[in-house]
Design a protein around this motif. Structure first.
Motif, PDB file in Angstrom:
ATOM      1  N   CYS A 131      42.220  35.900  44.425  1.00  0.00           N
ATOM      2  CA  CYS A 131      41.060  36.101  43.557  1.00  0.00           C
ATOM      3  C   CYS A 131      40.340  34.802  43.219  1.00  0.00           C
ATOM      4  N   LYS A 132      39.139  34.965  42.684  1.00  0.00           N
ATOM      5  CA  LYS A 132      38.314  33.835  42.217  1.00  0.00           C
ATOM      6  C   LYS A 132      37.427  34.318  41.091  1.00  0.00           C
ATOM      7  N   SER A 133      37.477  33.607  39.979  1.00  0.00           N
ATOM      8  CA  SER A 133      36.653  33.962  38.830  1.00  0.00           C
ATOM      9  C   SER A 133      35.483  32.998  38.695  1.00  0.00           C
ATOM     10  N   GLY A 134      34.590  33.335  37.787  1.00  0.00           N
ATOM     11  CA  GLY A 134      33.459  32.471  37.463  1.00  0.00           C
ATOM     12  C   GLY A 134      32.941  32.852  36.091  1.00  0.00           C
ATOM     13  N   TRP A 135      32.502  31.861  35.317  1.00  0.00           N
ATOM     14  CA  TRP A 135      32.105  32.171  33.957  1.00  0.00           C
ATOM     15  C   TRP A 135      31.154  31.131  33.402  1.00  0.00           C
ATOM     16  N   ASP A 136      30.406  31.549  32.414  1.00  0.00           N
ATOM     17  CA  ASP A 136      29.596  30.701  31.552  1.00  0.00           C
ATOM     18  C   ASP A 136      29.272  31.550  30.333  1.00  0.00           C
ATOM     19  N   THR A 137      28.554  31.010  29.400  1.00  0.00           N
ATOM     20  CA  THR A 137      28.255  31.746  28.181  1.00  0.00           C
ATOM     21  C   THR A 137      27.581  33.073  28.513  1.00  0.00           C
ATOM     22  N   GLY A 138      28.173  34.156  28.075  1.00  0.00           N
ATOM     23  CA  GLY A 138      27.604  35.483  28.290  1.00  0.00           C
ATOM     24  C   GLY A 138      27.926  36.103  29.622  1.00  0.00           C
ATOM     25  N   ARG A 139      28.621  35.369  30.516  1.00  0.00           N
ATOM     26  CA  ARG A 139      28.934  35.894  31.843  1.00  0.00           C
ATOM     27  C   ARG A 139      30.405  35.649  32.165  1.00  0.00           C
ATOM     28  N   GLN A 140      31.038  36.658  32.747  1.00  0.00           N
ATOM     29  CA  GLN A 140      32.440  36.543  33.123  1.00  0.00           C
ATOM     30  C   GLN A 140      32.662  37.404  34.364  1.00  0.00           C
ATOM     31  N   HIS A 141      32.983  36.768  35.492  1.00  0.00           N
ATOM     32  CA  HIS A 141      33.190  37.486  36.747  1.00  0.00           C
ATOM     33  C   HIS A 141      34.612  37.268  37.244  1.00  0.00           C
ATOM     34  N   ASP A 142      35.097  38.207  38.027  1.00  0.00           N
ATOM     35  CA  ASP A 142      36.324  37.999  38.779  1.00  0.00           C
ATOM     36  C   ASP A 142      36.259  38.900  40.007  1.00  0.00           C
ATOM     37  N   VAL A 143      36.657  38.351  41.143  1.00  0.00           N
ATOM     38  CA  VAL A 143      36.608  39.096  42.399  1.00  0.00           C
ATOM     39  C   VAL A 143      37.881  38.794  43.179  1.00  0.00           C
ATOM     40  N   GLY A 144      38.320  39.750  43.984  1.00  0.00           N
ATOM     41  CA  GLY A 144      39.528  39.465  44.742  1.00  0.00           C
ATOM     42  C   GLY A 144      39.972  40.585  45.649  1.00  0.00           C
ATOM     43  N   ILE A 145      41.078  40.329  46.336  1.00  0.00           N
ATOM     44  CA  ILE A 145      41.695  41.278  47.259  1.00  0.00           C
ATOM     45  C   ILE A 145      43.085  41.579  46.727  1.00  0.00           C
ATOM     46  N   LEU A 146      43.290  42.798  46.257  1.00  0.00           N
ATOM     47  CA  LEU A 146      44.575  43.226  45.716  1.00  0.00           C
ATOM     48  C   LEU A 146      45.398  43.880  46.817  1.00  0.00           C
ATOM     49  N   SER A 147      46.623  43.385  47.011  1.00  0.00           N
ATOM     50  CA  SER A 147      47.545  43.945  47.999  1.00  0.00           C
ATOM     51  C   SER A 147      48.766  44.483  47.270  1.00  0.00           C
ATOM     52  N   VAL A 148      49.059  45.768  47.485  1.00  0.00           N
ATOM     53  CA  VAL A 148      50.220  46.386  46.843  1.00  0.00           C
ATOM     54  C   VAL A 148      50.675  47.580  47.663  1.00  0.00           C
ATOM     55  N   GLN A 149      51.954  47.658  47.944  1.00  0.00           N
ATOM     56  CA  GLN A 149      52.560  48.761  48.685  1.00  0.00           C
ATOM     57  C   GLN A 149      51.838  49.048  50.012  1.00  0.00           C
ATOM     58  N   GLY A 150      51.492  47.983  50.727  1.00  0.00           N
ATOM     59  CA  GLY A 150      50.861  48.145  52.024  1.00  0.00           C
ATOM     60  C   GLY A 150      49.397  48.533  51.984  1.00  0.00           C
ATOM     61  N   ARG A 151      48.818  48.578  50.794  1.00  0.00           N
ATOM     62  CA  ARG A 151      47.397  48.912  50.647  1.00  0.00           C
ATOM     63  C   ARG A 151      46.647  47.675  50.172  1.00  0.00           C
ATOM     64  N   GLN A 152      45.376  47.588  50.563  1.00  0.00           N
ATOM     65  CA  GLN A 152      44.523  46.474  50.152  1.00  0.00           C
ATOM     66  C   GLN A 152      43.222  47.008  49.571  1.00  0.00           C
ATOM     67  N   PHE A 153      42.773  46.361  48.505  1.00  0.00           N
ATOM     68  CA  PHE A 153      41.529  46.756  47.852  1.00  0.00           C
ATOM     69  C   PHE A 153      40.679  45.516  47.587  1.00  0.00           C
TER      70      PHE A 153
END
Length: 266
Positions: free
Chosen positions: A213-235
């Motif tokens: 994952c990778k986040s990003g932020w500043d006043t009034g903004r908060q992001h996070d994005v990523g690739i979740l892997s669990v039990q052989g599945r990816q999102f």
């Protein structure tokens, strides 16, 4: 478990404005959720993910070597996230080390060094190639040139498409995809999407997981994005917010990450 109902309920209660896309990867007709996927948000440090992709694309095209070393220059030093700005000019780091610092500590000095290495044209081209249709890169980090008034901009839909390209290949070799994911999995800023997930090891009786994952932020903004892997599945998960206080946004990000995890293991 109905993923769409779960995510919609979270966003209905969320403060601020959100753009969210969740897509199950490498599965025909896999789960998909989109909330305002084409709305533009100021990118903050999430722009560092397509910059990373551009660096690896340049290396695969023979324009650079991932193990080549770059020397830190006085003019490279900028403040904000990271710690390279506090070190001495002349220090040499490999391109991969700079990418790692850019991603796991959101180091702005490392980011600008990599931007200088590959150039805006390479970044723009890579963004187009990975499906970032509306997003745009405009300027370096912590530098505000008078002739560039635009911010770096992204959409949740564009980011999700980029994450899918990183995870599933197509635009990158298996080596490059695996290396980028491995770097993102070393993320040290874990107060967003991963914040409400169970123990990573699975020792508490719940499924082990990895989140690149990778986040990003500043006043009034908060992001996070990523690739979740669990039990052989990816999102692929892209969650962007604006007009919201950090505490409230981070809570919502944690709920979103947990909802995708619960769906994956249900």
């Amino acid at each position: 478990m109905d993923l769409e109902k779960s995510l919609s309920a979270i966003l209905q209660e969320a403060k601020g404005a959100w753009g969210v896309v969740v897509k199950e990867l490498a599965v025909q007709n896999g789960a998909y959720f989109a909330h305002r996927p084409d709305e533009l948000f100021i990118a903050e440090s999430v722009i560092k993910v397509p910059i990373m992709a551009a660096v690896y694309a340049a290396c695969e095209q023979g324009k650079a070597r991932i193990d080549a070393q770059l020397a830190l220059r006085k003019e490279d030093l900028v403040g904000g996230s990271g710690f390279l700005y506090a070190l001495s000019p002349g220090l040499k780091l490999s391109i991969r080390d700079l990418v790692t610092l850019m991603i796991i500590q959101s180091d702005n000095t490392a980011t600008n060094m990599l931007i200088d290495l590959v150039g805006k044209e390479q970044i723009d081209r890579t963004m187009r190639e990975v499906g970032m249709e509306r997003s745009r890169y405009s300027r370096k980090l912590m530098i505000y040139p008078q002739d560039v008034t635009e911010n770096n901009m992204i959409t949740a839909g564009d980011v999700a498409r980029m994450l899918e390209q990183i995870a599933c290949g197509g635009r990158f070799s298996r080596w490059a995809s695996a290396d980028m994911i491995a770097i993102m999995q070393k993320q040290q800023v874990l107060n967003g999407l991963p914040s409400q997930l169970p123990s990573r090891s699975g020792e508490d009786g719940q499924a082990a997981w990895e989140l690149a994952c990778k986040s990003g932020w500043d006043t009034g903004r908060q992001h996070d994005v990523g690739i979740l892997s669990v039990q052989g599945r990816q999102f692929a998960i892209a969650a962007l917010s604006q007009d919201v206080r950090a505490e409230a946004a981070l809570h919502t990000l944690g709920l979103l990450g947990r909802a995708v995890y619960d769906f994956a293991v249900a």
